[in-house]
Write a protein that holds these residues in place. Sequence first.
Motif, PDB file in Angstrom:
ATOM      1  N   GLN B 119      67.863   6.618 106.499  1.00  0.00           N
ATOM      2  CA  GLN B 119      67.511   6.639 107.913  1.00  0.00           C
ATOM      3  C   GLN B 119      68.602   6.038 108.778  1.00  0.00           C
ATOM      4  O   GLN B 119      68.731   6.383 109.951  1.00  0.00           O
ATOM      5  CB  GLN B 119      66.206   5.881 108.148  1.00  0.00           C
ATOM      6  N   LEU B 120      69.356   5.154 108.208  1.00  0.00           N
ATOM      7  CA  LEU B 120      70.453   4.592 108.989  1.00  0.00           C
ATOM      8  C   LEU B 120      71.538   5.624 109.262  1.00  0.00           C
ATOM      9  O   LEU B 120      72.222   5.565 110.281  1.00  0.00           O
ATOM     10  CB  LEU B 120      71.075   3.405 108.265  1.00  0.00           C
ATOM     11  N   TYR B 121      71.715   6.532 108.327  1.00  0.00           N
ATOM     12  CA  TYR B 121      72.673   7.605 108.579  1.00  0.00           C
ATOM     13  C   TYR B 121      72.094   8.597 109.580  1.00  0.00           C
ATOM     14  O   TYR B 121      72.760   9.064 110.486  1.00  0.00           O
ATOM     15  CB  TYR B 121      72.938   8.387 107.288  1.00  0.00           C
ATOM     16  N   ASP B 122      70.830   8.937 109.297  1.00  0.00           N
ATOM     17  CA  ASP B 122      70.214  10.046 109.998  1.00  0.00           C
ATOM     18  C   ASP B 122      69.564   9.545 111.279  1.00  0.00           C
ATOM     19  O   ASP B 122      68.366   9.290 111.337  1.00  0.00           O
ATOM     20  CB  ASP B 122      69.159  10.666 109.065  1.00  0.00           C
ATOM     21  N   GLN B 123      70.357   9.399 112.317  1.00  0.00           N
ATOM     22  CA  GLN B 123      69.847   8.783 113.531  1.00  0.00           C
ATOM     23  C   GLN B 123      68.859   9.657 114.265  1.00  0.00           C
ATOM     24  O   GLN B 123      67.969   9.162 114.938  1.00  0.00           O
ATOM     25  CB  GLN B 123      71.009   8.452 114.474  1.00  0.00           C
ATOM     26  N   ARG B 131      77.001  16.940 109.604  1.00  0.00           N
ATOM     27  CA  ARG B 131      78.419  16.588 109.609  1.00  0.00           C
ATOM     28  C   ARG B 131      78.718  15.595 110.713  1.00  0.00           C
ATOM     29  O   ARG B 131      79.460  14.638 110.538  1.00  0.00           O
ATOM     30  CB  ARG B 131      79.272  17.833 109.812  1.00  0.00           C
ATOM     31  N   ALA B 132      78.122  15.849 111.868  1.00  0.00           N
ATOM     32  CA  ALA B 132      78.405  14.977 113.008  1.00  0.00           C
ATOM     33  C   ALA B 132      77.967  13.554 112.722  1.00  0.00           C
ATOM     34  O   ALA B 132      78.666  12.589 113.034  1.00  0.00           O
ATOM     35  CB  ALA B 132      77.709  15.518 114.241  1.00  0.00           C
ATOM     36  N   GLU B 133      76.784  13.426 112.124  1.00  0.00           N
ATOM     37  CA  GLU B 133      76.293  12.081 111.832  1.00  0.00           C
ATOM     38  C   GLU B 133      77.188  11.387 110.816  1.00  0.00           C
ATOM     39  O   GLU B 133      77.496  10.197 110.943  1.00  0.00           O
ATOM     40  CB  GLU B 133      74.856  12.156 111.308  1.00  0.00           C
ATOM     41  N   LEU B 134      77.609  12.141 109.802  1.00  0.00           N
ATOM     42  CA  LEU B 134      78.497  11.551 108.800  1.00  0.00           C
ATOM     43  C   LEU B 134      79.801  11.112 109.438  1.00  0.00           C
ATOM     44  O   LEU B 134      80.336  10.033 109.167  1.00  0.00           O
ATOM     45  CB  LEU B 134      78.758  12.573 107.690  1.00  0.00           C
ATOM     46  N   ARG B 139      83.630   7.174 111.308  1.00  0.00           N
ATOM     47  CA  ARG B 139      84.429   6.653 112.410  1.00  0.00           C
ATOM     48  C   ARG B 139      84.141   5.175 112.611  1.00  0.00           C
ATOM     49  O   ARG B 139      85.041   4.377 112.836  1.00  0.00           O
ATOM     50  CB  ARG B 139      84.098   7.422 113.688  1.00  0.00           C
ATOM     51  N   ALA B 140      82.867   4.828 112.516  1.00  0.00           N
ATOM     52  CA  ALA B 140      82.497   3.419 112.695  1.00  0.00           C
ATOM     53  C   ALA B 140      83.110   2.552 111.616  1.00  0.00           C
ATOM     54  O   ALA B 140      83.629   1.472 111.878  1.00  0.00           O
ATOM     55  CB  ALA B 140      80.973   3.285 112.691  1.00  0.00           C
ATOM     56  N   MET B 141      83.082   3.054 110.382  1.00  0.00           N
ATOM     57  CA  MET B 141      83.572   2.217 109.291  1.00  0.00           C
ATOM     58  C   MET B 141      85.077   2.136 109.258  1.00  0.00           C
ATOM     59  O   MET B 141      85.642   1.101 108.933  1.00  0.00           O
ATOM     60  CB  MET B 141      83.081   2.767 107.944  1.00  0.00           C
ATOM     61  N   ALA B 169      74.697  20.171 105.306  1.00  0.00           N
ATOM     62  CA  ALA B 169      74.145  18.858 105.659  1.00  0.00           C
ATOM     63  C   ALA B 169      73.618  18.247 104.371  1.00  0.00           C
ATOM     64  O   ALA B 169      73.369  18.939 103.394  1.00  0.00           O
ATOM     65  CB  ALA B 169      73.027  18.984 106.680  1.00  0.00           C
ATOM     66  N   ILE B 170      73.440  16.936 104.395  1.00  0.00           N
ATOM     67  CA  ILE B 170      72.985  16.259 103.186  1.00  0.00           C
ATOM     68  C   ILE B 170      71.525  15.883 103.373  1.00  0.00           C
ATOM     69  O   ILE B 170      71.185  15.100 104.253  1.00  0.00           O
ATOM     70  CB  ILE B 170      73.819  14.996 102.941  1.00  0.00           C
TER      71      ILE B 170
END
Lengths: 775, 194
Positions: B119-123, B131-134, B139-141, B169-170
């Motif tokens: 859920q933290l990935y999947d906002q 892809r955008a979420e990944l 980018r954040a990391m 998508a994953i």
Amino acid sequence: MAVPLGPVGSGPGSSRLRVSGFVLLLVFVVAASASRDLSSKDARKNQESENKTNSSHHKKLFPVLSFNYEHVRTPFEISLWILLALLMKLGFHIIPRVSGVVPESCLLIVVGLLVGGIIKAIGEEAPVLDSKLFFLYLLPPIILDAGYFLPIRPFTENMGTILVFAVVGTLWNAFFTGGMMYAVCQIEGTNLGGVDLLSCLLFGSIISAVDPVAVLAVFEEIHINELLHILVFGESLLNDAVTVVLYHLFEEFTHAGTVTVGDAFLGVVCFFVVSLGGILVGAVYGILGAFTSRFTSHTRVIEPLFVFLYSYMAYLSAEVFHLSGIMSLIACGVMMRPYVEANISHKSYTTIKYFLKMWSSVSETLIFIFLGVSTVAGPHTWNWTFVVLTVVLCLVSRVLGVVGLTYIINKFRIVKLTKKDQFIVAYGGLRGAIAFSLGFLLTNHQMKNLFLTAIITVIFFTVFVQGMTIRPLVDLLAVKKKKESKRSINEEIHTQFLDHLLTGIEGVCGHYGHHHWKDKLNRFNKAYVKRWLIAGERSTEPQLISFYNKMELKQAIMLVESGSSAKLPSALSSVSMQNIQPREPPSGRIIPKISKGREEEIRKILRGNLQKTRQRLRSYSRHDLMIDPFEDNLSEIRFRKQRVEMERRMSHYLTVPANRQEAPPLRKVRFESDHQVYSSDGAESRGPGRSPGRSPGRSPGRSPGRSPGSPDAVSLLDESSPRANHRRADRAEGDAEPRADAPDDQEDQDQLKLSRCLSDPGPKKDEDEDGSFLS
Amino acid sequence: MGSSSSALTRVPQAEQLMQETGFSPAHIVRLFDRFEFLDKERRGELRPQDFGAVKELAMNPIGDRIIGAFFPPGQETVDFPSFVRVLARFRPVDKNRSRDPTQPEPVNSRTGKLKFAFQLYDQDRDGKISRAELLQVLRAMLGMQVTEEQLQSIADRAIQEADLDQDDAISFEEFRKSLEKVNIDHKMSIRFLR
């Protein structure tokens, strides 16, 4: 000498061949050691004849052939032993059935026994496992190999458990074994009254330590899961400090005669000094090594040597002060590795890996063989009670220790150790050559022979019985095996993500745990240490990127080596192309699509030209063999395949993004490690754009004899591409003159031609090529 | 810490929380103390700004996501029971839990932990990591240290490796599969919460 090891077959003929091969080997060894006698006699004879000639002034005939063995004796014998050991190792792997059942260490000991027996039978003196030889030459490579490739993550995660097993466990073993031995020795009927308490404790301390060499040898073959492997192995490495302290302590005491409380207290202090001091020494050398590797970008060839020498110096320096050499070596390897690997070239990395594996393999083999030989050679005092008692006590104390400690440890562990785990840890506590060498080092101790016999018996028991049965037991108990798998990039990303997550949650809870300190260490590392120890831009490269680059490199190498025309992940190139396309002006970066037919044609032309040149040369050369047409076709096919591969890699180069787009970094690319193969395509874009219609103008003086079809050319692609880019960079930078030809790589030329062809398919290209080739 | 039973009475809904999450009384009290420490204005609930007091979250690349995970969608505040429920996921797994199929799986099981991470990935909570979420996470990391193209390549490769049903998508199952070799029980547990 040609040992008739035939092809692997299971027929009786081939096995007879192998047996005869072994027998011949043994005979050879015996002959060599017997020749020692001969040579000494020979030397005497020479001397006598010399005297005679001197006295009679009689001119000696010029010796056409003389025999002088003394001259080369030491290196000859050493080489012979090593050769024997390796041939034995080779032999075991050819015999299929045996190596599956019996671990290699057992077989090697048996061979040692045989050789020792033969040497003794012919009345020669067998070489014994000299302690100096063992500790200074045979042990360090194995430990360095283990330490350099130590899996850091599981090691640090289980550090607490490992330390408890290593320190408390070994202490418990030593005192329990020593104490019980003493108690039994005091019993009247065993006529062992001469063994006093201190001697027993000394003996206990020698026999209590789990041996890394034996553990490695056995555990490597059973592929057990990572947790258990690191527990037993880590314990065997870290208990060296305890062993060193206890051994020296008790040895001093036996000479002194009495023990006081102050001495005991000093012993405890000594333990901390030995272990922490060893780690400190190792860390210092490790940092020195990392720092040195920062500057080796111009002298890549000697990079591996720095790693080896700094580590060896760390070991020796620690031994000077009687600190724990093993811990120093491990600390050095662990400290050095991340920074050195960021600095050195890929080839150096491979070299280091293979040399370490090679040396440790040779050392291990020699150790076990010598153990066998020493068993036959050494003076023995057999006392049934003592020996049997030793074996039993070792087992009992190990089991008790592991069970007791696990009970305590499990209160603090997140993932608890099950009964199965405990059993494997207890059963895997093998003793080995370190115990033997320590026993051998005992100077003029009257019980030395007795101790040595007992030690050897324990070693044999653990290596043979426990070593052989552990594999079926592991299968029987269905212990989890190691999962053979490569790390995927997903794992890497998610693991880092989870690290951050857990650090954050720990912050919320106000709990300074494992993750918090790890995070702090990482920040410190990134902010200060990496800047000093890693050369150039790599110092700011995040770990994920290095990992990603490594993976890409590995995959590319794999593809090239397999020689298949498999596509590189087409999704990758096409998607990245999609990404790049909207951004960039069509500056010749993008390969225009040409039809398949055109591609075929171009390839045919290239192939034809190259064939023509080869034919031409053939008629010149006088020493030419009649080339088999079939072979010719084969190499043709391979050549074609590799050309297709090169093409694809080229397209990959052009689509994988570069780090920067400006000119200056291009220069850097030339000298940088082969990792940077991918980030230098800026030049390539200029190459094709610049030179349509320009004849390459190279003199045909190159030697197309080295056909690009050879595997060397393709594997040199790594090296040549930076050079190729270097050339193209030069060209792009305004070098308009066609260069007078250096005897240069043809694939260099071909790559350029390919890119030109593909961007610019005009019929006049053919003439150019024809002209250049045939002129 | 004084007698835990008296301290426990301060804590709202202590019994119910203990049963739900499996925390011991000592843990509940400890967490309550921490809650009160963060809740400086003594409002009985936390707001996102209160989490800002935690230094580690400020430096953390995904700090804002973690804070966001405490607040259910749409809500601006979080009270103590919800606070505890989120943290309960990081409790170490009970090895000898009776595998009762009728009982719902506890929130700190391996699946529960993975769901939290997912859920933290999947906002946008559509059940897939696009892809955008990944890319956002990467980018954040990785921040300023890499170029955009490198990020794209990594994201491409990651999706390519994990995506089995080719929908670019994953999903949760694919996410779980790609992490099957990682010891989640160990990795996503905090020793303190036992």
